[in-house]
Enzyme design. Structure first.
Site, mmCIF file in Angstrom:
data_model
loop_
_atom_site.group_PDB
_atom_site.id
_atom_site.type_symbol
_atom_site.label_atom_id
_atom_site.label_comp_id
_atom_site.label_asym_id
_atom_site.label_seq_id
_atom_site.Cartn_x
_atom_site.Cartn_y
_atom_site.Cartn_z
ATOM 1 C CG HIS A 150 1.983 46.233 16.317
ATOM 2 N ND1 HIS A 150 1.270 47.404 16.261
ATOM 3 C CD2 HIS A 150 2.239 45.906 15.038
ATOM 4 C CE1 HIS A 150 1.102 47.760 14.991
ATOM 5 N NE2 HIS A 150 1.673 46.865 14.233
ATOM 6 C CG ASN A 151 2.548 39.533 19.003
ATOM 7 O OD1 ASN A 151 2.486 39.667 17.785
ATOM 8 N ND2 ASN A 151 1.578 39.002 19.704
#
Lengths: 571, 291
Positions: free
Chosen positions: A501-502
Site C-alpha cells: 500500500h505505497n
C-alpha cells in the site's frame, strides 16, 4: 527511429484496476481507447495450478521481474540509496490486471476524516497537533462527494459486507451479504462486543454468493480455498479487473489492449500531452502512440517515474518543500498486531479467503480522542482468515527456538492453534519522505529507477504501539492462553513483507501549489493528462487502498468524458 | 472450473479423513500393481468418483469389472510420489518404478550429504513424523538451486555493489547457488578444524554446535555472512518440508500431514464456518489428473 501509430482518443498506461475501470467507462461512452500493459495477458484459466505456495508466495510468480526494474531505498537523504535486489516489504504487480489480480480483496471505504484530515485535526485539536514537518493535506473532495463513486465500484465488483457502524454514510447496502463467520470471527465478535467496540464483517471482494453486476458480468461465489493474496483466483470469485471491467471494455470493440508494451515517456508540448512513447518488449521496437488524452494508471512508482522522466509537472524539492511530483510518499504501519495461542482449541485456519474477516474502527481515523496521545489517526483492527499456508505460517510463542526439535514440535503444535488480530495503521506524510529518480541505478532500458526516502517516525512508533496494545486486549478477551504482541516498532526496513500500500507522489488537492492533480485526477499542469491511483493520496489511511482507488478512477472517467466535451481544467 | 462440482469434493475428503494418520507405506502398498499408468496417472478418490459419474452405464455391467478394479486398485491418498520415502540417491525397492526425481541437478554428492545432515538438524524426525531427510528436503534445495531461483534470475543483480545499511537488505554480488557453495564449504572447514571430521560425519549435537556458530555469526568467515547463509538454509528447509511434492520435498505430503494441512483443495465451503476438521491432503498432481 520510432514508429508512429495512428492517433487514438485516449491512451491508458497500465491496465490494472484504475486503467481497467477507466477503459470500461470511456469505451462504453464511445471513445476509442488503447491500453498499454507492460506485462503479459492474464486469464482465469491460468490459475489451474494456483494452489502452489512455493511458486506464487515464495517465488513471486505474479510480480514484476526485479532483474528488469526495481526501486532503490534509503532511510534518510544523507544515506546512499541502494536497490531492492529481492522482494520484501512490498510486492509490485505486473501483467494484465496489475496488482488487482493478486490482492486479497479487502475493500474498505476511507473515513470522512481521511479526506479532510488537516482541517478536521486543526478544528478539533488546534494547529499544534500537527508537527511542523508533517505534510498531511485535505483531498479537495469530501467523503460525501466521493460516495456515489464508492457505490459504483462496490456494485461493479460485487463487494460482500455489512455497514460499518463507525463509517461514513452509505447510499445503499452492499450488493452481496457478508462472508461466512468462522469460529475465530465469532470469538472476535463476542470479545469486541464485551469490550464495547463495534465489530463489522470485513468488506470483501471475494463474492459471498453468485453475483451479476450492472454491466451484466456474472461471477461465481468464493469457495474459501485459502489462496488469494499473491495468487490469481481460479474461480473468478475474487473481483479483479480481468474478470470485471476489462471484458466490458473489450465488448465495445473500442478497446485495444497491447500487452508487453512498456511506456517510457509521456510526450508533451506547450502544457499538453501529445501521446506516449513505449517499447514493444518482445521486439525492442520503439513506438509512439499519439492520443488526445493520456491516462497514467501504472501504480504509485511508475506514475511518479513517468512524470519525472517526461519532465511533466513540478518536481518536488525536499530542501525547500516546493514542487509536487514525488512529494508525500506514505506507506502503512502494519506491525502493530497481536498473536494469540490457544492450547485447547484448533481452527480451520488453513481455509479462508483474502478478505474473510471482521474489523473494528473504534481506533481508526479520529473515532477516538487523541488529545493525550502523541500521534494522530490510527488504523482498522481486524481478525482475518486468509488461509494459513504452511511455508509462511510457523508462528511459535516468543522465546521458542527457531529451529531444531523444539521448533518443529511447537510449530506443528500451534499450526492450527493461533489466531492473529492485526492493525492496519495509517501513514502520515512528512516533508522528508519522497520519491525521486535515482542518480545511479537504472532499469533494463537505461532509465533511472525510482528512489524511496522513507522511515518510521515518532508518529508511527506511537501509533503502532497503541494499536498493538488494543489488539492484545482483544486477543486476551478472546481467551488466548498466551499473547505475543509488538512492543516497539523498529526502523522501516525493506526486507520483510509489510504491505503493498505505497501511496502519494502525485497528490490530489484543491489548488495547484500543493497538489499535482485536482479531484478528477487531472493534472494542473497538463489538462489532458489524468494520473489515477493511490499516487493521489496525500497520506495513507488506516485501510487497504483499493476501494478508494476504484472510486477515484470512476470519478476520473467522468472527468475525462467532461473534458472531452468542454476541455480545460475541470475544477 | 465449476464451483458447484468442487464443493462436493470436501464431503469426499471428510469421509476419507479418518485415514489421515495412516502411515504412508500402507497407503502406497497397492500402487505397485496398479498397471502401466500408475506413475503419473494415479487416480485419487475425486477422479474416481468423477469417472464413475461419467461412465455410469459401464458400471452397471460386470463386463469391465476386472479392468476397473485394476485401475481402482490405485491408492487413494497418494498425491505425491508413489515410492516409499527415501532420501538416499538411487534408493527404493527393485519392484518399484524408481523415483526419477531423486537425482542431483546441482550439488555434488559431498555437498548433498552436508545439506542433508544440516537440514535434518534444523527439522528433525520426531514423534510427529519424518524430518527433512525423509521429506527429501536436500533434493528440494538441490533442484531449486539448479533453476531460476539459484541463479537469482528475477532479482536485481546489476552493479554497482555497495555495502548498505542493514535495513537496505541483501546487497551482495553472489548468487544463491554461490552462497550455498561457499556456505557448505565453510561448514565443512569449520567442522574439520574444530572436530577433525567432516560435517556429515559429526554427532548430531556437534552438528548443532556448528550450526549455532553460523547462526550467531561467530565463525568470523572472511567470505560470506554465515548468519545470512544459515537463515537461507533454514528458510529453504521449511520450503522443502511444506511445498507441494511436485518440487521434490514434502515426500508423500508427510510434511502437510504432520500439521493437518490439506494441501490443494478446491473448496472449503462446507467446513469454513465449522470447528476444526481434519482433511486428508491432496496435491497438485492429484488435481491435474482428476480434472
Amino acid at each position: 527511429m520510432a514508429k508512429t501509430l495512428p492517433k487514438t482518443d485516449v491512451v491508458i498506461v497500465g491496465v490494472g484496476w484504475a486503467g481497467g475501470i477507466i477503459a470500461a467507462e470511456l469505451t462504453k461512452a464511445g471513445l476509442n481507447v488503447v491500453g498499454l500493459e507492460r506485462g503479459k495477458e492474464r486469464k482465469t484459466e491460468d490459475y489451474f495450478m494456483v494452489h502452489d505456495e512455493l511458486r506464487y508466495s515464495m517465488r513471486y510468480e505474479m510480480m514484476q521481474d526485479l532483474s528488469k526494474e526495481t526501486i532503490t531505498f534509503r532511510s534518510h537523504d544523507n544515506v546512499r540509496a541502494l536497490p531492492m535486489r529481492q522482494y520484501g516489504s512490498f510486492l509490485l504487480g505486473d501483467g494484465l490486471g496489475g496488482s488487482g489480480v493478486h490482492w486479497n480483496g479487502q475493500t474498505y471505504r476511507f473515513l470522512p476524516y481521511d479526506f479532510q484530515i488537516r482541517s478536521k485535526t486543526i478544528e478539533r485539536y488546534g494547529k499544534d497537533k500537527i508537527p511542523a514537518d508533517m505534510t498531511i493535506r485535505d483531498y479537495g473532495i469530501t467523503y460525501d462527494e466521493l460516495e456515489p463513486y464508492y457505490d459504483k465500484f462496490e456494485k461493479m465488483a460485487g463487494i460482500s459486507g455489512e455497514a460499518n457502524p463507525l463509517g461514513g454514510k452509505r447510499s445503499s447496502e452492499f450488493p452481496t451479504p457478508p462472508m461466512k463467520k468462522t469460529p475465530g470471527i465469532q470469538m472476535f465478535t463476542e470479545a469486541a462486543s464485551k469490550l464495547k467496540l463495534h465489530p463489522y464483517m470485513m468488506p470483501a471482494a471475494n463474492l459471498s454468493e453468485n453475483y451479476t453486476n450492472p454491466d451484466g458480468v456474472a461471477r461465481a461465489a468464493c469457495q474459501y480455498c485459502g489462496y488469494c493474496e499473491r495468487y490469481g483466483c481460479e474461480y473468478g470469485a475474487k473481483a479483479d479487473p480481468v474478470v470485471t471491467v476489462i471484458p466490458v471494455a473489450n465488448k465495445t470493440g473500442k478497446f485495444q489492449i497491447r500487452t508487453h508494451s512498456n511506456v517510457r515517456r509521456i510526450l508533451h508540448k506547450g502544457g499538453k500531452a501529445t501521446g506516449v512513447m513505449y517499447i514493444d518488449v518482445t521486439t525492442g521496437e520503439e513506438i509512439i502512440q499519439p492520443a488526445d488524452i493520456v491516462v497514467v494508471t501504472s501504480y504509485v512508482f511508475n506514475n511518479v517515474r513517468l512524470l519525472l522522466m517526461s519532465e511533466l509537472g513540478k518536481r518536488y524539492d525536499p530542501s525547500t518543500g516546493t514542487g509536487v511530483v514525488g512529494a508525500n510518499y506514505a506507506y502503512q504501519v502494519v506491525k502493530g498486531s497481536a498473536v494469540g495461542f490457544f492450547e485447547n482449541k484448533q481452527f480451520n485456519t488453513f481455509a479462508g479467503a483474502g478478505s474473510l474477516g471482521i474489523s473494528i474502527d473504534d481506533y481508526n481515523g479520529d473515532n477516538f480522542d487523541h488529545s493525550d496521545l502523541k500521534f494522530i489517526h490510527g488504523g482498522v483492527i481486524s481478525l482475518s482468515q486468509t488461509g494459513a499456508r504452511p511455508i509462511q505460517n510457523n508462528t511459535v510463542p516468543a522465546g521458542t527456538a527457531s529451529w531444531g526439535p523444539e521448533f518443529k514440535k511447537q510449530s506443528l503444535h500451534y499450526a492450527n492453534r493461533t489466531l492473529a488480530v492485526g492493525a492496519q495503521g495509517s501513514s502520515m506524510s512528512f516533508k522528508q519522505h519522497f520519491i525521486d529518480l535515482d542518480p545511479t541505478y537504472k532499469d533494463t532500458f537505461g532509465d533511472p529507477l525510482m528512489r524511496i526516502t522513507f522511515d518510521f517516525r515518532e508518529q508511527d512508533k506511537e501509533l503502532a504501539k497503541f494499536l498493538a496494545e488494543r489488539c492484545n486486549e482483544i486477543v486476551k478477551e478472546m481467551g488466548a492462553d498466551k499473547v505475543d504482541f509488538l512492543k516497539e516498532l523498529g526502523p522501516y526496513e525493506i526486507m520483510s513483507y509489510q504491505s503493498t500500500h505505497n501511496t502519494g507522489g502525485v497528490i490530489m488537492g484543491a489548488e495547484p501549489g500543493t497538489s499535482a492533480v485536482n479531484n478528477f485526477s487531472q493534472m494542473w499542469d497538463a489538462d489532458n493528462v489524468f494520473v489515477v491511483g493511490a499516487s493521489s493520496f496525500p497520506q495513507n489511511a488506516g485501510y487497504n487502498p483499493t476501494a478508494t482507488v476504484g472510486a477515484l478512477a470512476y470519478r476520473a472517467a467522468e472527468g475525462i468524458l467532461k473534458y472531452r466535451q468542454s476541455g480545460g481544467l475541470l475544477v | 472450473m465449476e464451483g458447484n462440482k468442487s464443493s462436493g469434493l470436501v464431503a469426499d475428503k471428510e469421509t476419507d479423513s479418518k485415514k489421515a494418520l495412516e502411515p504412508a507405506k500402507e497407503n502406497n502398498a497397492v500402487s505397485e500393481h496398479s498397471g502401466p499408468e500408475h506413475d503419473n496417472v494415479q487416480m485419487n478418490s475425486n477422479s474416481r468418483r468423477k469417472f464413475l459419474v461419467n461412465s455410469g452405464y459401464v458400471i452397471g455391467t460386470l463386463a469391465v469389472g476386472g479392468a476397473l478394479s485394476t485401475i481402482f486398485g490405485c491408492t487413494d491418498n497418494n498425491g505425491g510420489n508413489p515410492q516409499e520415502p527415501t532420501a538416499t540417491p538411487g534408493g527404493g525397492k527393485e519392484t518399484e518404478i524408481p523415483n526419477y526425481n531423486r537425482a542431483l541437478m546441482y550439488f555434488t554428492p559431498a555437498q548433498f550429504r552436508i545439506v542433508d545432515s544440516a537440514t535434518e538438524r534444523i527439522f528433525p524426525e520426531d514423534d510427529n513424523g519424518p524430518g527433512a531427510r525423509k521429506l527429501g528436503v536436500a533434493f528440494f534445495i538441490d533442484h531449486q538451486l539448479a533453476g531460476d531461483w539459484g541463479f537469482n534470475g528475477r532479482d536485481y543483480m546489476s552493479p554497482p555493489f555497495y555495502a548498505g545499511e542493514k535495513v537496505q537488505g541483501y546487497q551482495g554480488r553472489l548468487k544463491r547457488k554461490e552462497i550455498f557453495d561457499i556456505g557448505i564449504q565453510e561448514l565443512e572447514n569449520y567442522s574439520l578444524t574444530k572436530y577433525t571430521k567432516g560435517f556429515a560425519e559429526l554427532e548430531g549435537a556437534q552438528q548443532d554446535e556448528v550450526l549455532k556458530v553460523f547462526e550467531n555469526e561467530e565463525a568470523n568467515l572472511p567470505t560470506i555472512s554465515e548468519s545470512f547463509f544459515f537463515r537461507m538454509l533454514r528458510a529453504t528447509t521449511l520450503e522443502g518440508a511444506y511445498s507441494d511434492p511436485l518440487y521434490g520435498g514434502n515426500m508423500n505430503m508427510e510434511g502437510w500431514r504432520m500439521r493437518n494441512y490439506p494441501g490443494s483443495q478446491m473448496s472449503y465451503l462446507n467446513i469454513i464456518d465449522k470447528d476444526f476438521t481434519k482433511v486428508e491432503p491432496s496435491s497438485l498432481q492429484a488435481h491435474l489428473v482428476s480434472h
